[in-house]
Structures are given as structure tokens and as C-alpha cells.
Design a protein around this motif. Structure first.
Motif, PDB file in Angstrom:
ATOM      1  N   TYR A 117       7.196  43.972   9.565  1.00 20.61           N
ATOM      2  CA  TYR A 117       8.051  45.064   9.085  1.00 20.61           C
ATOM      3  C   TYR A 117       8.289  44.962   7.589  1.00 20.61           C
ATOM      4  N   ARG A 286      13.839  53.342  20.261  1.00 20.70           N
ATOM      5  CA  ARG A 286      13.983  52.158  19.428  1.00 20.70           C
ATOM      6  C   ARG A 286      15.439  52.032  18.996  1.00 20.70           C
ATOM      7  N   GLU A 288      16.668  49.798  16.903  1.00 18.69           N
ATOM      8  CA  GLU A 288      16.844  49.057  15.644  1.00 18.69           C
ATOM      9  C   GLU A 288      17.734  49.793  14.639  1.00 18.69           C
ATOM     10  N   LEU A 292      19.686  47.438  11.830  1.00 19.64           N
ATOM     11  CA  LEU A 292      19.115  47.132  10.526  1.00 19.64           C
ATOM     12  C   LEU A 292      20.100  47.452   9.412  1.00 19.64           C
ATOM     13  N   LEU A 324      16.802  45.459  21.193  1.00 22.03           N
ATOM     14  CA  LEU A 324      16.534  45.157  19.784  1.00 22.03           C
ATOM     15  C   LEU A 324      15.242  44.357  19.596  1.00 22.03           C
ATOM     16  N   ASP A 325      14.327  44.936  18.823  1.00 20.02           N
ATOM     17  CA  ASP A 325      13.074  44.259  18.498  1.00 20.02           C
ATOM     18  C   ASP A 325      13.170  43.791  17.062  1.00 20.02           C
ATOM     19  N   ALA A 326      13.720  42.632  16.878  1.00 15.43           N
ATOM     20  CA  ALA A 326      13.935  42.108  15.529  1.00 15.43           C
ATOM     21  C   ALA A 326      13.677  40.617  15.533  1.00 15.43           C
ATOM     22  N   LYS A 330      11.964  41.165  10.845  1.00 14.34           N
ATOM     23  CA  LYS A 330      13.016  42.123  10.535  1.00 14.34           C
ATOM     24  C   LYS A 330      14.311  41.325  10.502  1.00 14.34           C
ATOM     25  N   ARG A 348      10.594  36.412  17.135  1.00 10.63           N
ATOM     26  CA  ARG A 348      10.864  37.847  17.112  1.00 10.63           C
ATOM     27  C   ARG A 348      10.973  38.365  18.540  1.00 10.63           C
TER      28      ARG A 348
END
Length: 566
Positions: A117, A286, A288, A292, A324-326, A330, A348
Motif C-alpha cells: 500500500y 473494505r 479500511e 486509516l 480490517l486488512d492492515a 498499511k 498483515r
């Protein structure tokens, strides 16, 4: 006539004269300033603020995904650490334009080295830097030319700020030398239904005024097309317009087999447009956007409010939410901000959430509460699953916290290879073709230099998808596709032939995919998929699938003619 190969976005076709994007501004001269540091600092801050305001205005006009990208760029122009670096360089006697150039370049190099990212953000930094330097030098900001007539825009690559505000009455098509199918240019072109070909290295030799035919369906730019090619292009364009104007129906194959067509969304704001374009639900939401640029995780109540809005928009329909895809690619201060040598392979997705389980528990709690208060059919999935044990961990925790339908994303080859066991431990799976392609081909999906390896058409990627589809059939587990591959109308047919039971995509792609599926029965889709699987590379796979599809359509026409049907 000559042809330039690239990666087509969608099935559009356009014809027009080339107009090239101007080359970037040269690096400002490294010389001593004629002003004192405080005067230079005032100049720098004024220009940074002016560029941030302009990017915010462009974002507000653009809306959608472009708005999110442009707002992120505006934040870069006001980033405190960047401004601190600029001020430090000004104290060394540099000019404001040189200090801005050096500070942004240094930050860009750091992000580019991180990949994922943040690697993608590196290219955005270049654009912001160019705009600030142009403002300081009182030069026109870099951007799309305006020749006063419709044209095909050719560029090394396009910044999000440019793609977001293209005049679609003038820009007939985009052709970029760099970029891949998941670059910002590709994503925004798909969202705005712009005819585009990316990663066309040969386009570097195109000159202003040359007549070109941009054929996204066949991944080619034809220079000086013949009259026959132009006539065929006009026929195809007319057919696409008719298909787009046809009544919206549920996604289905020609034999009536249903294939639900769902929308990929990054915020609640895109729900109304997705429904207008015929989305039968959401295949990837998503989350995020809630996390973020925050220094703390949003509260359960804050999250529940947003999820409830989304579910109310899709009352009675399926909504698949990705937690949450972090992680390291990210970084979030409350989750994991540790530097890693290779963040794409690091902590991640589910790995980062498991390390900070409280964040995951709160998100699942908020989702369960929103589900209980609405009438949508909520499915929740975990990102970056690699093992059966991770699958069991997530589904057990989701059940404990009140989630009725829990599944996983298949993005890692390991999960695809063990799909029968992974799917046996969850309620559904969704294949993220962007990351699955990246990890299968060992090619960073954000690097234009390896764009040709990033195609989901590659038989190695298709074979993994086939493994998951077959496992889904054996276990009775739904298998969706939520990567950008589902937005390719012919590849969508292949994916169904490989066992996909639903497809999720950018809403603007729904009409083309719906029309494409309606041309083929399930056995046809399997035959077309088999033709692609039998090849050795991505380009060959697409050519083989195209030939097989044309053969199927030819047989259908013959059958209709023989029976007296027209």
C-alpha cells in the motif's frame, strides 16, 4: 499500420488522435537561495497549502474512489514530517522549490522500498511534489493537456489527480506506458468507464497527431487503423451501447444458471450508485476507510454506525464485509507500525489482527450489532488467510461474537492449495485475485516493470482458482471472486467455468459482465476455461479463451439459423 500490446481495462474501444502528456518538470536547480530561511519557509508553506486545497477541491468534484485518493494526496501536502524535513533543508540555505523536491524525493524512496500500500503512495508523492514545485515557480501545474478537440491521451502514467478530473467529452481513451491492471490509473479508469490500456511499453514511441484505435478488449493499440478495422470498431461500440441500455436483470448464464453480480465498495457513499447499476449486493466492503490516518481504532459505536448505514442500503441483499486488512504495509499506530524488510510478506491481514485481537473483537462486535439491527444478509471474512488453523481461529472468534456467516479470503497460494480443508472450516470463501496473482507470480502488483507478470489470466493463477472452485463444489461452500479479475467480461466467464459461484467488481463493470455471461451456458464456460488452462502464459490464455468463446458463439448462431431463428 502497427500494433502495440498492453493490458486492456474492460471491453471498450475508441478511435482518435494521440495527444501526449507533457514530461515532468526537471529537478529544481540546487543553488543557494536569495532569500533568508524564514522567507523561503513562508513560500514553501503557502504553496503546500495551495496544492492541498486544490487537491481537496478536485476530490470533492470527482467523488467515489477518486475522492479518497485525492484527499490522501492533500494530506501528503500537509504531512508534518515532510514539512519538518523541508524546513530543515531550508535552514541549510536551499530554495523552497529545491527543499520541497528533496524532501518529497527522500520520503518517496522510503515508501517505494516498503512496497504494498505504501509503495503505491510513492507515485502519488511524485505528483504532489511536482504540483508544489510548479506553484513555487509560477508554472502551470502538471496535468492533462487541452488541445481543444477530442483525443487519446498517452502518458508515462497518470497521477490520480489527473485521472479523477478527466473531461470525458474530450478524452476518448487512456494509454499508459507504465502501470498494471491494479494501478490507480486502471482502477479509476474502470470506475469511470474510460477506455484504457495500461503497461503498453511501445506507446512511448507514439507522437502527437497519430490516429490510433484503442481496443481494450483485445489489449492492443492499433496505429493508423484500416477502414475495415474502424468499421468493426464502430459496430462493437454500438453493440456495447445497446447492452448498456438493456434492462437490468440478475446475473445469469445463457442456460439460466444464476451468477450473482455484486459490488466492491470502499465506503458507504458508493452504495446508491452500485444499486443503480444493478449490483445484487456487496461482494467486498473494505473497512479500511474507518481506520486509516487514525491514531486510535474507532470505537464499537462509531463502527456500528457506519456498518448499519451500509446494511440498510442493501436491505434484503447479501453484504460481504472484510475485516480490517492492515499491517506493516498499511501501518497503524494502534495495530502494527514496525518496519519490515518485506511488508507484503509480513505481519498483515489476519496476522496483524491476531496480534492485536482487541481490535478484531471490537470490529466483529460492531458488525454483529449492525447485523442484528438491520435486514441485510451479513457475511464477514478475514483477509490473508494462509492456513487451516487461521481459518478455524477466525470462524470460532466470529461465532463467539455473534457473526452468523464467517468466511475467508483466498489470496495466498497455500490457502488455495489446501482449499478443501480451508473451506471445510468456514462458511464461504472469496478469492482476491489481485494478491493471489502477486504472490503466485512473485511480482509486486504495484510495479510497472513487472506488469506483464501481474495478469490473473496466467494459467498458474487460473489453476489455483480451479482448485478452490473444485473444493467449493465438493464441500458445498460458496466461492466468490472479489478481485479486479471479475470486472474483465471474458475472464468472468472463465472464472465461472472454474467454479466461482458469484462475482464482485467495480460497479461500472456490471453491465459488460452481465452481458458477457448471458452469451454462454455453464458447459460453454467450462470449455472456455479449459482452453485457457491448457496454455503456458497469460497472453496465450486470453487468446485461447477468446478463440473458444468465438467458437461457442459461432455454434450458437449456426444452431439458431438452422432452426429458422434470427
Amino acid at each position: 499500420m502497427r500494433e502495440i500490446q498492453g493490458i486492456g481495462i474492460g471491453q471498450g474501444i475508441a478511435v482518435g488522435p494521440v495527444v501526449r502528456m507533457a514530461e515532468p518538470l526537471p529537478a529544481p536547480e540546487d543553488r543557494a537561495s536569495g532569500f533568508d530561511a524564514s522567507q523561503e519557509e513562508e513560500r514553501a508553506r503557502t504553496s503546500l497549502a495551495a496544492v492541498a486545497d486544490e487537491l481537496q477541491r478536485r476530490g470533492a468534484r470527482a467523488g467515489g474512489a477518486a475522492k479518497d485518493v485525492l484527499e490522501a494526496q492533500a494530506m501528503m501536502a500537509g504531512d508534518p514530517s515532510l514539512i519538518t524535513d523541508v524546513v530543515k533543508r531550508l535552514a541549510e540555505g536551499k530554495t523552497a522549490e529545491r527543499a520541497v523536491y528533496e524532501a518529497f524525493a527522500a520520503f518517496r524512496d522510503v515508501l517505494a522500498g516498503m512496497g504494498g500500500y505504501l509503495g503505491e503512495r510513492a507515485a502519488d508523492l511524485d505528483d504532489v511534489s511536482q504540483r508544489v514545485v510548479a506553484h513555487l515557480l509560477e508554472l502551470p501545474a502538471p496535468g492533462v493537456p487541452d488541445p481543444g478537440h477530442p483525443f487519446v491521451l498517452v502518458a508515462r502514467d497518470l497521477a490520480p489527480a489527473d485521472t479523477a478530473v478527466l473531461d470525458l467529452e474530450q478524452v476518448l481513451a487512456l494509454v499508459t506506458v507504465d502501470g498494471g491492471p491494479t494501478s490507480h490509473t486502471a482502477i479509476l479508469a474502470r470506475e469511470q468507464s474510460i477506455v484504457a490500456i495500461v503497461g503498453a511499453a511501445g506507446a512511448a514511441g507514439l507522437v502527437d497527431g497519430e490516429q490510433v484505435l484503442v481496443d481494450a478488449e483485445h489489449d492492443v493499440v492499433v496505429v493508423a487503423p484500416s477502414e475495415a478495422q474502424l468499421a468493426e470498431a464502430r459496430e462493437r461500440s454500438a453493440a456495447r451501447r445497446l447492452a448498456a441500455e438493456a434492462p437490468i436483470t440478475p446475473g445469469a448464464l445463457a442456460d439460466g444458471a444464476p451468477v450473482p453480480l455484486l459490488a466492491n465498495l470502499g465506503s458507504v457513499g458508493g452504495a446508491a450508485e452500485a444499486l443503480r447499476l444493478g449490483a445484487e449486493g456487496v461482494g467486498l466492503f473494505r473497512t479500511e476507510f474507518l481506520f486509516l490516518d487514525a491514531d486510535r481504532a474507532p470505537s464499537v459505536a462509531e463502527q456500528q454506525e457506519q456498518y448499519t448505514k451500509l446494511l440498510n442500503e442493501f436491505a434484503g441483499k447479501k453484504v460481504v464485509v472484510r475485516v480490517l486488512d492492515a499491517g506493516a504495509d498499511k501501518p497503524l499506530a494502534f495495530l502494527n507500525d514496525a518496519e519490515e524488510e518485506n511488508p507484503a510478506l509480513g505481519l498483515r491481514g489476519i496476522r496483524a489482527l491476531r496480534r492485536s485481537e482487541a481490535v478484531l473483537r471490537e470490529q466483529l462486535t460492531a458488525l454483529a450489532a449492525a447485523d442484528a439491527a438491520t435486514d441485510a444478509e451479513l457475511w464477514v471474512m478475514a483477509p490473508m488467510i494462509a492456513t487451516v488453523e487461521e481459518t478455524r481461529y477466525f470462524t470460532a472468534l466470529a461465532a463467539e461474537l455473534g457473526i452468523r456467516t464467517a468466511g475467508v479470503m483466498i489470496e495466498v497460494p497455500a490457502a488455495a492449495l489446501l482449499a478443501d480443508r480451508v473451506l471445510d472450516a468456514c462458511a464461504f470463501a472469496s478469492i482476491g485475485t489481485n494478491d493471489l496473482t502477486q504472490y503466485t507470480m512473485a511480482a509486486d502488483r504495484l510495479l510497472g516493470t513487472v506488469a506483464q507478470l501481474q495478469s490473473p489470466w496466467h494459467p498458474a493463477v487460473l489453476r489455483l482458482i480451479e482448485e478452490v472452485g473444485a473444493a467449493g463444489a465438493r464441500t458445498g461452500t460458496p466461492v466468490g471472486i472479489c478481485g479486479e479479475a471479475a470486472a474483465d467480461p471474458l475472464l468472468a466467464v472463465v472464472l465461472v467455468g472454474l467454479g466461482a459461484t458469484s462475482l464482485s467488481m467495480s460497479p461500472s463493470a456490471l453491465a459488460d459482465v452481465r452481458a458477457s455471461l448471458a452469451r454462454y451456458g455453464l458447459e460453454d464456460a467450462r470449455a472456455i476455461a479449459g482452453a485457457a488452462l491448457a496454455t503456458e502464459g497469460a497472453a496465450e490464455a486470453k487468446r485461447a479463451a477468446t478463440a473458444a468463446a468465438e467458437s461457442v458463439r459461432g455454434r450458437s448462431v449456426g444452431d439458431s439459423s438452422a432452426s429458422g431463428l434470427q
